[in-house]
Design a protein around this motif. Structure first.
Motif, PDB file in Angstrom:
ATOM      1  N   VAL A 207      39.838  80.308  42.900  1.00  0.00           N
ATOM      2  CA  VAL A 207      40.356  81.607  42.449  1.00  0.00           C
ATOM      3  C   VAL A 207      39.403  82.266  41.471  1.00  0.00           C
ATOM      4  CG1 VAL A 207      42.761  80.976  42.837  1.00  0.00           C
ATOM      5  CG2 VAL A 207      41.697  80.442  40.644  1.00  0.00           C
ATOM      6  N   ARG A 208      38.506  81.492  40.875  1.00  0.00           N
ATOM      7  CA  ARG A 208      37.523  82.029  39.942  1.00  0.00           C
ATOM      8  C   ARG A 208      36.199  82.367  40.626  1.00  0.00           C
ATOM      9  NH1 ARG A 208      38.931  80.942  34.613  1.00  0.00           N
ATOM     10  NH2 ARG A 208      37.198  82.357  34.144  1.00  0.00           N
ATOM     11  N   GLY A 209      36.167  82.216  41.948  1.00  0.00           N
ATOM     12  CA  GLY A 209      34.953  82.523  42.680  1.00  0.00           C
ATOM     13  C   GLY A 209      34.420  81.313  43.431  1.00  0.00           C
ATOM     14  N   VAL A 210      33.289  81.494  44.081  1.00  0.00           N
ATOM     15  CA  VAL A 210      32.657  80.436  44.871  1.00  0.00           C
ATOM     16  C   VAL A 210      31.715  79.630  43.981  1.00  0.00           C
ATOM     17  CG1 VAL A 210      31.176  79.938  46.838  1.00  0.00           C
ATOM     18  CG2 VAL A 210      32.818  81.810  46.977  1.00  0.00           C
ATOM     19  N   LEU A 211      31.868  78.311  44.019  1.00  0.00           N
ATOM     20  CA  LEU A 211      31.065  77.433  43.166  1.00  0.00           C
ATOM     21  C   LEU A 211      30.215  76.493  44.012  1.00  0.00           C
ATOM     22  CD1 LEU A 211      33.718  76.383  40.478  1.00  0.00           C
ATOM     23  CD2 LEU A 211      31.923  78.097  40.235  1.00  0.00           C
ATOM     24  N   PRO A 212      28.912  76.467  43.790  1.00  0.00           N
ATOM     25  CA  PRO A 212      28.079  75.460  44.468  1.00  0.00           C
ATOM     26  C   PRO A 212      28.329  74.092  43.836  1.00  0.00           C
ATOM     27  CG  PRO A 212      26.761  76.749  42.948  1.00  0.00           C
ATOM     28  CD  PRO A 212      28.125  77.381  42.955  1.00  0.00           C
ATOM     29  N   ILE A 213      28.525  73.104  44.673  1.00  0.00           N
ATOM     30  CA  ILE A 213      28.863  71.758  44.183  1.00  0.00           C
ATOM     31  C   ILE A 213      27.897  70.739  44.776  1.00  0.00           C
ATOM     32  CG2 ILE A 213      30.609  69.938  44.156  1.00  0.00           C
ATOM     33  CD1 ILE A 213      31.312  72.288  42.397  1.00  0.00           C
ATOM     34  N   THR A 214      27.423  69.832  43.951  1.00  0.00           N
ATOM     35  CA  THR A 214      26.626  68.708  44.424  1.00  0.00           C
ATOM     36  C   THR A 214      27.232  67.412  43.898  1.00  0.00           C
ATOM     37  OG1 THR A 214      25.113  68.812  42.524  1.00  0.00           O
ATOM     38  CG2 THR A 214      24.506  70.082  44.485  1.00  0.00           C
ATOM     39  N   VAL A 215      26.810  66.314  44.491  1.00  0.00           N
ATOM     40  CA  VAL A 215      27.299  65.002  44.055  1.00  0.00           C
ATOM     41  C   VAL A 215      26.132  64.049  43.909  1.00  0.00           C
ATOM     42  CG1 VAL A 215      29.526  65.302  45.190  1.00  0.00           C
ATOM     43  CG2 VAL A 215      27.663  64.135  46.406  1.00  0.00           C
ATOM     44  N   SER A 216      26.343  62.994  43.138  1.00  0.00           N
ATOM     45  CA  SER A 216      25.425  61.866  43.049  1.00  0.00           C
ATOM     46  C   SER A 216      26.166  60.638  43.563  1.00  0.00           C
ATOM     47  CB  SER A 216      24.970  61.641  41.605  1.00  0.00           C
ATOM     48  OG  SER A 216      24.295  62.783  41.103  1.00  0.00           O
ATOM     49  N   ILE A 217      25.426  59.720  44.166  1.00  0.00           N
ATOM     50  CA  ILE A 217      26.051  58.536  44.758  1.00  0.00           C
ATOM     51  C   ILE A 217      25.298  57.281  44.340  1.00  0.00           C
ATOM     52  CG2 ILE A 217      26.674  57.348  46.894  1.00  0.00           C
ATOM     53  CD1 ILE A 217      26.962  59.997  48.255  1.00  0.00           C
ATOM     54  N   GLY A 218      26.065  56.295  43.908  1.00  0.00           N
ATOM     55  CA  GLY A 218      25.537  54.956  43.681  1.00  0.00           C
ATOM     56  C   GLY A 218      26.215  54.018  44.654  1.00  0.00           C
ATOM     57  N   GLY A 219      25.431  53.215  45.363  1.00  0.00           N
ATOM     58  CA  GLY A 219      26.026  52.375  46.392  1.00  0.00           C
ATOM     59  C   GLY A 219      25.613  50.927  46.298  1.00  0.00           C
TER      60      GLY A 219
END
Length: 268
Positions: A207-219
């Motif tokens: 509702v506040r707009g479009v947000l670019p999202i990234t993630v980090s992964i440890g496996g």
């Protein structure tokens, strides 16, 4: 209770019992015929309108001189409210209230179960700790509702990009856990990189707009060298911290080292 005519015979009642409960009921009654201890168990019946009701069946069998059952004498009691309460308690104990995913404690149990299976049957599995990049900054700038929208969107995408056999949990505020079932260690990096790219590809609409999202992964690949399911999770989170330190949006796999293993055993 039955939504129509009351079953007056054992056969009539058996015909109403949910298929997934018939074997268990047969087993309970067989044990009762052998020891004469009153039976007490729960099962589901399917009403004429298709609705399911939980019932408690408590009683005893009248046996012939030859020890064969003549009739059952007991009481059937509707327990839908009790079962609904049990379900709510189970939801609180094992599931994240926002996403409906497994919670941290349940994922630890699943990791422990798969560690045991791996030891017995040599099955392959990997675990990945997936963290949303700088979720705290999103909360400071846009508020809790936006954070919830981001978390829910990531949960939906994880379900969409993973197999039905894989298990997903929300571990804490910004972290998910993924148990990749039947995943060889050699495939862990490929799966993690594919997941990072897929989650990066589309921004999250809020509702506040479009947000670019990234993630980090440890496996980490499940190994008999792990002390427990909790130990596996902590090691994956160690790799996750390294991924974050490298600038986020990347994957780091935990490396088993004998010296590190001995040091952690000493601390534990």
């Amino acid at each position: 209770l039955f939504g129509g005519e009351v079953p007056l015979t054992g056969t009539a009642l058996s015909n109403l019992i949910a298929p997934e409960d018939t074997v268990r009921r047969t087993k309970v009654l067989a044990e009762h015929y052998g020891n004469s201890i009153p039976y007490d168990f729960e099962f589901r019946v399917i009403r004429i309108d298709g609705a399911r009701r939980w019932v408690n069946d408590r009683g005893r069998a009248e046996l012939s001189e030859a020890g064969r059952p003549i009739r059952l004498l007991g009481v059937l009691r509707a327990i839908d409210r009790n079962k609904a309460h049990e379900l709510r308690l189970e939801q609180r104990a094992y599931f994240d209230p926002l996403t409906g995913l497994l919670n941290r404690d349940r994922m630890i149990e699943c990791l422990s179960e798969h560690l045991n299976d791996a030891g017995r049957r040599r099955t392959n599995a990997c675990y990945a700790a997936v963290a949303i990049t700088k979720l705290d900054l999103i909360q400071e700038g846009f508020g809790h509702d936006t954070v919830d929208a981001v978390v829910l969107d990531l949960a939906r995408r994880l379900r969409g990009h993973l197999r039905d056999t894989d298990l997903i949990a929300r571990i804490n505020h910004d972290e998910f856990g993924v148990l990749l079932v039947d995943c060889p260690a050699a495939d862990l990096s490929r799966v993690a990189q594919k997941l990072i790219a897929a989650l990066r590809e589309h921004p999250v609409e809020t509702v506040r707009g479009v947000l670019p999202i990234t993630v980090s992964i440890g496996g980490i690949a499940l190994s008999k060298r792990a002390l427990s399911g909790r130990d596996m999770m902590l090691k994956a989170e160690t790799a996750l911290a390294q991924a974050k330190a490298r600038g986020h949006d990347c994957f780091v796999e935990y490396e088993w080292k004998p010296t590190r293993q001995r040091a952690q055993r000493t601390v534990v």
